[in-house]
Design a protein around this motif. Structure first.
Motif, short mmCIF file in Angstrom:
data_model
loop_
_atom_site.label_atom_id
_atom_site.label_comp_id
_atom_site.label_asym_id
_atom_site.label_seq_id
_atom_site.Cartn_x
_atom_site.Cartn_y
_atom_site.Cartn_z
N GLN A 61 0.82 -1.21 0.00
CA GLN A 61 0.00 0.00 0.00
C GLN A 61 0.86 1.27 0.00
OE1 GLN A 61 -0.16 -2.45 2.25
NE2 GLN A 61 -2.10 -3.45 1.80
N ASN A 62 2.14 1.13 0.29
CA ASN A 62 3.04 2.28 0.35
C ASN A 62 3.58 2.56 -1.06
OD1 ASN A 62 5.64 3.68 0.50
ND2 ASN A 62 5.37 3.51 2.72
N ARG A 63 3.16 3.68 -1.62
CA ARG A 63 3.54 4.02 -2.99
C ARG A 63 5.05 4.16 -3.16
NH1 ARG A 63 0.97 6.09 -7.65
NH2 ARG A 63 2.54 6.92 -9.05
N GLN A 64 5.73 4.80 -2.20
CA GLN A 64 7.19 4.96 -2.31
C GLN A 64 7.88 3.61 -2.34
OE1 GLN A 64 8.02 7.76 0.97
NE2 GLN A 64 8.99 9.04 -0.59
N ALA A 65 7.42 2.66 -1.54
CA ALA A 65 8.02 1.33 -1.54
C ALA A 65 7.79 0.65 -2.88
CB ALA A 65 7.43 0.48 -0.41
#
Length: 144
Positions: A61-65
């Motif tokens: 869910q973490n876009r940066q990841a």
């Protein structure tokens, strides 16, 4: 562990002779991928598995990841050095890092990094002054 600074050259076929000090650890296979600051990261196959396991633990869910994983893994190439300790750097990675004949290979602990020689010199000049001024509290893993 990868340590030191080495100055191999890229041959006309896009190959590099790995520094002798690194060959044993990389003999069983290695992974080349895009590094930050436009260098190429070089991991032993075993170390890359650890890095990948850490990446898998990041929430989808973490876009940066997700973005980081896509760039990091899509540029990855698994390679096996030949008997002379040479490895071919794929054209896409050579282009990404701006590699030409003159290279610098540095040891960075759990990985090696391959740099365009001029890019490394510029980076090092910029960072050495900041290095001498770093507060001990800002250094990761520094325990008193």
């Amino acid at each position: 562990m990868f340590l030191g600074t080495h100055s191999p050259r890229l041959d006309e076929k896009g190959r590099i002779i790995l520094p002798a000090k690194f060959r044993e650890e990389l003999a069983g296979g290695l992974v080349l991928t895009k590094g930050q600051e436009n260098c190429i990261y070089v991991f032993s196959a075993r170390e890359f598995e650890k890095v990948h396991a850490d990446m898998v633990g990041a929430p989808m869910q973490n876009r940066q990841a997700r973005d980081y994983n896509r760039v990091f893994l899509s540029g990855a190439s698994d390679e096996v050095p030949d008997k002379q300790g040479r490895v071919t750097i794929p054209a896409t990675l050579r282009s990404y890092a701006g590699l030409d004949r003159e290279l610098v290979v540095i040891g960075a602990g759990n990985r090696a990094e391959i740099w365009n020689a001029q890019s490394w010199e510029t980076y090092l000049q910029e960072q050495e002054k900041a290095f001498s001024e770093i507060d001990e509290d800002a250094v990761p893993g520094n325990t008193k």
